[in-house]
Write a protein that holds these residues in place. Structure first.
Motif, PDB file in Angstrom:
ATOM      1  N   THR A 357     -20.555  46.318  87.247  1.00 28.61           N
ATOM      2  CA  THR A 357     -19.331  45.541  87.008  1.00 28.61           C
ATOM      3  C   THR A 357     -18.368  45.705  88.178  1.00 28.61           C
ATOM      4  O   THR A 357     -17.749  44.745  88.634  1.00 28.61           O
ATOM      5  CB  THR A 357     -18.658  45.979  85.699  1.00 28.61           C
ATOM      6  OG1 THR A 357     -19.635  45.919  84.664  1.00 28.61           O
ATOM      7  CG2 THR A 357     -17.495  45.067  85.347  1.00 28.61           C
ATOM      8  N   GLY A 433     -20.089  44.824  78.606  1.00 28.90           N
ATOM      9  CA  GLY A 433     -20.743  46.120  78.467  1.00 28.90           C
ATOM     10  C   GLY A 433     -21.549  46.269  77.204  1.00 28.90           C
ATOM     11  O   GLY A 433     -22.547  46.965  77.176  1.00 28.90           O
ATOM     12  N   GLU A 434     -21.101  45.634  76.136  1.00 26.36           N
ATOM     13  CA  GLU A 434     -21.792  45.753  74.851  1.00 26.36           C
ATOM     14  C   GLU A 434     -21.226  44.666  73.947  1.00 26.36           C
ATOM     15  O   GLU A 434     -20.195  44.066  74.271  1.00 26.36           O
ATOM     16  CB  GLU A 434     -21.533  47.139  74.245  1.00 26.36           C
ATOM     17  CG  GLU A 434     -20.054  47.391  74.089  1.00 26.36           C
ATOM     18  CD  GLU A 434     -19.711  48.744  73.496  1.00 26.36           C
ATOM     19  OE1 GLU A 434     -20.233  49.069  72.426  1.00 26.36           O
ATOM     20  OE2 GLU A 434     -18.898  49.440  74.114  1.00 26.36           O
ATOM     21  N   PRO A 435     -21.896  44.428  72.828  1.00 24.54           N
ATOM     22  CA  PRO A 435     -21.336  43.434  71.914  1.00 24.54           C
ATOM     23  C   PRO A 435     -19.944  43.894  71.460  1.00 24.54           C
ATOM     24  O   PRO A 435     -19.740  45.078  71.214  1.00 24.54           O
ATOM     25  CB  PRO A 435     -22.325  43.449  70.743  1.00 24.54           C
ATOM     26  CG  PRO A 435     -23.590  44.032  71.279  1.00 24.54           C
ATOM     27  CD  PRO A 435     -23.172  44.993  72.355  1.00 24.54           C
ATOM     28  N   ASP A 457     -16.098  36.796  76.823  1.00 27.65           N
ATOM     29  CA  ASP A 457     -17.031  37.865  76.465  1.00 27.65           C
ATOM     30  C   ASP A 457     -18.266  37.642  77.327  1.00 27.65           C
ATOM     31  O   ASP A 457     -19.088  36.780  77.042  1.00 27.65           O
ATOM     32  CB  ASP A 457     -17.347  37.763  74.967  1.00 27.65           C
ATOM     33  CG  ASP A 457     -18.404  38.762  74.520  1.00 27.65           C
ATOM     34  OD1 ASP A 457     -18.978  39.480  75.365  1.00 27.65           O
ATOM     35  OD2 ASP A 457     -18.673  38.816  73.304  1.00 27.65           O
ATOM     36  N   THR A 458     -18.372  38.413  78.394  1.00 24.58           N
ATOM     37  CA  THR A 458     -19.384  38.162  79.411  1.00 24.58           C
ATOM     38  C   THR A 458     -20.610  39.037  79.191  1.00 24.58           C
ATOM     39  O   THR A 458     -20.541  40.252  79.314  1.00 24.58           O
ATOM     40  CB  THR A 458     -18.817  38.455  80.812  1.00 24.58           C
ATOM     41  OG1 THR A 458     -18.435  39.840  80.882  1.00 24.58           O
ATOM     42  CG2 THR A 458     -17.594  37.597  81.109  1.00 24.58           C
ATOM     43  N   TRP A 460     -24.087  40.282  80.574  1.00 23.62           N
ATOM     44  CA  TRP A 460     -24.928  40.340  81.773  1.00 23.62           C
ATOM     45  C   TRP A 460     -25.470  41.747  81.928  1.00 23.62           C
ATOM     46  O   TRP A 460     -25.270  42.592  81.046  1.00 23.62           O
ATOM     47  CB  TRP A 460     -24.193  39.858  83.020  1.00 23.62           C
ATOM     48  CG  TRP A 460     -22.926  40.572  83.394  1.00 23.62           C
ATOM     49  CD1 TRP A 460     -21.782  40.637  82.651  1.00 23.62           C
ATOM     50  CD2 TRP A 460     -22.652  41.286  84.599  1.00 23.62           C
ATOM     51  NE1 TRP A 460     -20.823  41.346  83.336  1.00 23.62           N
ATOM     52  CE2 TRP A 460     -21.320  41.752  84.524  1.00 23.62           C
ATOM     53  CE3 TRP A 460     -23.394  41.560  85.750  1.00 23.62           C
ATOM     54  CZ2 TRP A 460     -20.734  42.500  85.561  1.00 23.62           C
ATOM     55  CZ3 TRP A 460     -22.811  42.289  86.767  1.00 23.62           C
ATOM     56  CH2 TRP A 460     -21.488  42.751  86.668  1.00 23.62           C
ATOM     57  N   GLN A 461     -26.170  42.010  83.027  1.00 24.82           N
ATOM     58  CA  GLN A 461     -26.840  43.295  83.231  1.00 24.82           C
ATOM     59  C   GLN A 461     -26.803  43.659  84.715  1.00 24.82           C
ATOM     60  O   GLN A 461     -26.586  42.785  85.555  1.00 24.82           O
ATOM     61  CB  GLN A 461     -28.319  43.183  82.832  1.00 24.82           C
ATOM     62  CG  GLN A 461     -28.568  42.613  81.468  1.00 24.82           C
ATOM     63  CD  GLN A 461     -30.042  42.447  81.184  1.00 24.82           C
ATOM     64  OE1 GLN A 461     -30.723  41.666  81.838  1.00 24.82           O
ATOM     65  NE2 GLN A 461     -30.546  43.187  80.208  1.00 24.82           N
ATOM     66  N   THR A 462     -27.061  44.923  85.002  1.00 29.11           N
ATOM     67  CA  THR A 462     -27.206  45.336  86.396  1.00 29.11           C
ATOM     68  C   THR A 462     -28.206  44.397  87.081  1.00 29.11           C
ATOM     69  O   THR A 462     -28.012  43.984  88.225  1.00 29.11           O
ATOM     70  CB  THR A 462     -27.725  46.791  86.449  1.00 29.11           C
ATOM     71  OG1 THR A 462     -26.827  47.607  85.700  1.00 29.11           O
ATOM     72  CG2 THR A 462     -27.812  47.303  87.870  1.00 29.11           C
ATOM     73  N   ASP A 546     -32.772  42.641  75.419  1.00 26.50           N
ATOM     74  CA  ASP A 546     -31.787  42.507  74.350  1.00 26.50           C
ATOM     75  C   ASP A 546     -32.284  41.560  73.263  1.00 26.50           C
ATOM     76  O   ASP A 546     -33.002  40.603  73.545  1.00 26.50           O
ATOM     77  CB  ASP A 546     -30.475  41.927  74.908  1.00 26.50           C
ATOM     78  CG  ASP A 546     -29.682  42.965  75.675  1.00 26.50           C
ATOM     79  OD1 ASP A 546     -29.201  43.911  75.032  1.00 26.50           O
ATOM     80  OD2 ASP A 546     -29.570  42.845  76.906  1.00 26.50           O
ATOM     81  N   ARG A 561     -29.843  46.222  72.153  1.00 28.51           N
ATOM     82  CA  ARG A 561     -31.098  46.504  72.837  1.00 28.51           C
ATOM     83  C   ARG A 561     -32.265  46.547  71.842  1.00 28.51           C
ATOM     84  O   ARG A 561     -32.114  46.986  70.707  1.00 28.51           O
ATOM     85  CB  ARG A 561     -31.022  47.869  73.536  1.00 28.51           C
ATOM     86  CG  ARG A 561     -29.937  47.989  74.572  1.00 28.51           C
ATOM     87  CD  ARG A 561     -30.123  47.112  75.752  1.00 28.51           C
ATOM     88  NE  ARG A 561     -31.408  47.290  76.419  1.00 28.51           N
ATOM     89  CZ  ARG A 561     -31.725  46.631  77.551  1.00 28.51           C
ATOM     90  NH1 ARG A 561     -30.866  45.802  78.117  1.00 28.51           N
ATOM     91  NH2 ARG A 561     -32.900  46.818  78.100  1.00 28.51           N
TER      92      ARG A 561
HETATM   93  C1  WT7 Z   1     -26.692  45.800  78.906  1.00 26.41           C
HETATM   94  C2  WT7 Z   1     -26.638  45.873  80.403  1.00 26.41           C
HETATM   95  C3  WT7 Z   1     -23.216  44.128  82.884  1.00 26.41           C
HETATM   96  C4  WT7 Z   1     -22.292  45.186  83.175  1.00 26.41           C
HETATM   97  C5  WT7 Z   1     -22.220  46.315  82.230  1.00 26.41           C
HETATM   98  C6  WT7 Z   1     -23.488  46.909  81.719  1.00 26.41           C
HETATM   99  C7  WT7 Z   1     -25.241  45.136  77.189  1.00 26.41           C
HETATM  100  C8  WT7 Z   1     -23.475  43.913  78.509  1.00 26.41           C
HETATM  101  C9  WT7 Z   1     -22.619  42.599  76.997  1.00 26.41           C
HETATM  102  C10 WT7 Z   1     -21.909  41.677  76.182  1.00 26.41           C
HETATM  103  C11 WT7 Z   1     -23.335  42.241  74.410  1.00 26.41           C
HETATM  104  C12 WT7 Z   1     -23.669  43.328  76.413  1.00 26.41           C
HETATM  105  C13 WT7 Z   1     -26.606  44.502  76.986  1.00 26.41           C
HETATM  106  C14 WT7 Z   1     -27.194  44.493  78.388  1.00 26.41           C
HETATM  107  N1  WT7 Z   1     -24.177  44.146  77.379  1.00 26.41           N
HETATM  108  N2  WT7 Z   1     -22.536  42.990  78.292  1.00 26.41           N
HETATM  109  N3  WT7 Z   1     -20.883  40.948  76.658  1.00 26.41           N
HETATM  110  N4  WT7 Z   1     -22.305  41.534  74.899  1.00 26.41           N
HETATM  111  N5  WT7 Z   1     -24.025  43.147  75.118  1.00 26.41           N
HETATM  112  O1  WT7 Z   1     -24.539  46.821  82.624  1.00 26.41           O
HETATM  113  O2  WT7 Z   1     -25.683  49.019  82.306  1.00 26.41           O
HETATM  114  O3  WT7 Z   1     -26.955  47.015  83.188  1.00 26.41           O
HETATM  115  O4  WT7 Z   1     -26.211  47.151  80.783  1.00 26.41           O
HETATM  116  O5  WT7 Z   1     -25.364  45.931  78.372  1.00 26.41           O
HETATM  117  O6  WT7 Z   1     -27.360  45.305  76.141  1.00 26.41           O
HETATM  118  O7  WT7 Z   1     -28.595  44.421  78.429  1.00 26.41           O
HETATM  119  P1  WT7 Z   1     -25.897  47.547  82.284  1.00 26.41           P
END
Ligand code: WT7
Length: 694
Positions: A357, A433-435, A457-458, A460-462, A546, A561
């Motif tokens: 992020t 980061g999470e739901p 509410d974004t 995404w993932q690394t 996910d 997850r």
């Molecule tokens: C995992 C990725 C992307 C930057 C922070 C984490 C969860 C992330 C959301 C959201 C629901 C989310 C998922 C994903 N996640 N954003 N808006 N709603 N779940 O990066 O450590 O790569 O984690 O974070 O489970 O797969 P990360």
């Protein structure tokens, strides 16, 4: 795919006023652009690319890729053959072509209220060039990997952009990770140089970063890998003698006692900084003599930009690799459209740059747009729980981006500390980061944003590099808890266990069918692991890991997850990683770790440990195990519960039934189908042994 129309009821909308000046002002406009981006990605991203500087144009296809393991190697290439430099696009282009030299790039706000500094685009460019020259004199060349282990200071941005400028690949390790984790990451990416700092404060707590870095380098050496250089920034150096509780170091950095930085005003004990003259170099001494002119290294679009480690289900972290051009186009565009960036914005993302992020939405996306950002070193609750809103008012922040865990933490203290501050500058709020649970969403919306600010509410993932499912603030009617619809270029699908695409309202695996520019290119040094992790389960698709639900209106809802990952305060951890730390203790024969819902952190770690013959469970052992995990991984992985488990629930083939353990951790007696359990008596025993605090 994208619904024709969106509901008008039970949704939240941006004000007409907000939509008027917004980049994507209606759902229809979003739909139109979205269709273009999917049908002709080359044309869509080619249009975006026009805003950037290219040393040489790309030749051949704008985009080529293969997502199907049965057809050969997995790859994604955007604009192959074009040459550019991302640092040039973030800094030189803004200073020289866009006349933004005097614009503030960062308002740095320290841990201690009152510690602050401002840096303009021109100053940032100078510092980056100087440090790029330093790296060159240290022998760093294009393609070399550089580890960065630093607190949230401007020099962290300087270090990463200096790497990008000379084509070196940065690998940033979050400063909350342990020496062991740093060592593992340095060795995996074979970094020739480490950049770190003396230390920093998190609230009242001193983190002696240099000691951890030294420990990591020693560990590397013991394993046969020598890092030849370590550059040390003195961040806490001012007043080193006055407040120091520890005796002065025997051999300390030659320049460490003068006040070059002078920004940490409050007298605090300063860390002891051991100094190894063969390896350690003082940042300030090196920079003093360096020129502020540095021709950027022109890189191919698909040259590596950085590696960032993320937890993997086998326990060993994966080095997610991103490349230059695609990442640049994607972070710049998502930042502009998702936060509806306007030139007079003051933007603040509270994440640490050590996570994706911070990479995408503190450094690369905002700077690519010439934005002004807040860079915050401290904590949301220090010195009090109003700190965030105090900073919002101080800098008149317009766009604010944080994590559900921070929202839930502040929610606990009620609305009073929020309302003490004006917050009238805020226009868009974001989460990641999470739901986000609907209660936290509502609190964020009503109390923080006073029902005036759309929430993005974004999801995404690394691995995705940037937002992939997200509302656009003016275009998308919001539903609390839903990440809504795909961003441009992103084509999601929901699959069932047999890999069939589900239509209409449904629930299953979230996958993506085609690449967008910001998708990761490989796992560093391990293409095989890249393919197995993300592409093998369902050939033809990128698998996120996910679970996801699509409702009757076509909205996407992330359900969490579905692999052996835990999400603690928005950070992924693998159960295997924690388990392998636990079994390193000689008293532990076997360990199984599951997530237990936690009101602030989202999930907390609940560990079941089977002890070796003859060992008995005690409070002493429990705290040894807790420390062991912290030492191996870092404080974020600290177990909340450790339970003695004389036996673990296993199938006849010996597979641990985590589903059952999750129920036990929560004290839920409804276990579902346990007919495959080899010995059902262990379950009753585990219920009796449950941690009394749980
Ligand atoms: C995992 C990725 C992307 C930057 C922070 C984490 C969860 C992330 C959301 C959201 C629901 C989310 C998922 C994903 N996640 N954003 N808006 N709603 N779940 O990066 O450590 O790569 O984690 O974070 O489970 O797969 P990360």
């Amino acid at each position: 795919m994208i619904p024709e129309t969106v509901p008008k009821e039970d949704v939240f909308l941006a004000s007409a006023e907000f939509c008027k000046t917004s980049h994507v002002s209606s759902f229809d406009k979003y739909k139109e652009l979205y269709m273009k981006s999917i049908e002709n990605p080359g044309e869509f991203w080619g249009g975006v690319a026009k805003d950037f500087f290219w040393k040489t144009k790309h030749c051949g296809d704008f985009l080529s890729y293969n997502f199907d393991v049965t057809k050969g190697e997995i790859f994604t290439k955007f604009m192959e053959g074009a040459t550019t430099n991302i640092c040039y696009n973030l800094l030189d282009r803004n200073v020289h072509e866009k006349n933004l030299g005097n614009k503030v790039a960062f308002f740095w706000e320290g841990n201690e209220p009152g510690d602050a500094l401002t840096i303009t685009y021109r100053e940032l460019l100078q510092k980056v060039c100087q440090f790029a020259n330093v790296l060159k004199t240290q022998g760093v060349k294009k393609g070399d990997r550089v580890s960065i282990y630093m607190p949230m200071v401007v020099e962290l941005v300087v270090a990463m952009l200096a790497c990008a400028r000379i084509g070196a690949v940065h690998s940033i390790v979050f400063a909350g990770f342990s020496a062991e984790s740093l060592c593992e990451r340095i060795m995996d990416s074979e970094c020739s140089l480490l950049i770190t700092a003396d230390g920093f404060y998190r609230g009242d707590k001193l983190i002696n970063l240099k000691l951890l870095a030294d420990d990591a380098l020693q560990k590397c050496k013991d394993k046969g890998f020598a890092v030849s250089r370590c550059i040390v920034l003195k961040h806490l150096s001012k007043g080193a003698e006055e407040g120091s509780q520890s005796p002065p170091a025997k051999r300390s950095c030659p320049d460490l006692q003068d006040n070059l930085t002078g920004r940490v005003k409050k007298r605090r004990p300063v860390p002891q900084v051991p100094w190894n003259p063969e390896v350690d170099q003082c940042w300030h001494t090196l920079v003093k003599g360096a020129s502020d002119q540095c021709e950027p290294e022109w890189c191919d679009s698909e040259d590596p930009l950085f590696i960032l480690y993320t937890s993997g289900s086998t326990g060993k972290p994966k080095g997610v690799l991103h490349t230059v051009s695609g990442y640049m186009l994607y972070t710049a565009t998502t930042f502009r459209l998702v936060f509806d960036y306007q030139p007079d914005d003051v933007y603040w993302c509270t994440a640490d740059i050590g996570w994706i992020t911070g990479h995408s939405y503190i450094t690369y996306g905002p700077l690519a747009n010439g934005a002004t950002s807040v860079l915050f070193e401290g904590l949301p609750t220090y010195p009090d729980v109003g700190r965030m809103w105090e900073i919002v008012d101080k800098y008149r922040v317009t766009k604010f981006y944080t994590a559900p865990t921070a929202i839930r933490l502040l929610m606990k203290y009620g609305s009073e500390p929020v309302k003490k501050h004006k917050r009238d500058s805020l226009k868009v709020l974001g989460t990641v980061g999470e739901p986000i649970n609907p209660e936290a969403w509502q609190w964020y919306y009503s109390v923080v944003g006073e029902k005036r600010c759309p929430i993005v509410d974004t999801f995404w993932q690394t691995e995705t590099g940037g937002h992939v499912l997200t509302p656009l603030p003016a275009a998308t009617p919001m539903k609390p808890g839903s990440a809504t619809f795909p961003f441009f270029g992103v084509l999601p699908a929901i699959l069932n266990e047999s890999g069939e695409e589900l239509e209409g309202p449904s629930e299953g695996y979230l996958v993506f069918k085609q690449p967008w520019p910001g998708i990761m290119r490989t796992v560093y040094g391990n293409q095989m692991r890249f393919e197995t992790t993300y592409f093998k389960k369902f050939p033809g698709y990128y698998v996120t890991g996910d679970g996801c639900k699509r409702d009757k209106d076509g909205y996407y809802w992330i359900t969490g997850r579905i692999d052996d990952m835990l999400n603690v305060s928005g950070h992924l951890l693998s159960t295997a990683e924690v388990e392998s730390a636990l079994v390193e203790h000689e008293c532990v024969a076997e360990a199984a770790v599951v997530g237990r819902p936690h009101p602030v952190k989202g999930e907390s770690l609940y560990c079941f440990v089977t002890l070796s013959e003859g060992v008995s469970f005690s409070g002493g052992l429990e705290s040894e195990l807790r420390n062991l995990v912290r030492e191996k991984i870092g404080a974020i992985a600290t177990p909340d519960y450790i339970q003695n488990a004389p036996g673990l629930p296993k199938t006849r083939s010996g597979k641990i039934m985590r589903r059952v353990l999750r129920k036990i951790a929560c004290g839920e007696r409804e276990l579902g189908d346990i007919s495959t359990l080899a010995d059902s008596s262990v379950v009753e025993q585990l219920f009796q042994n449950r941690c009394c605090t749980a």
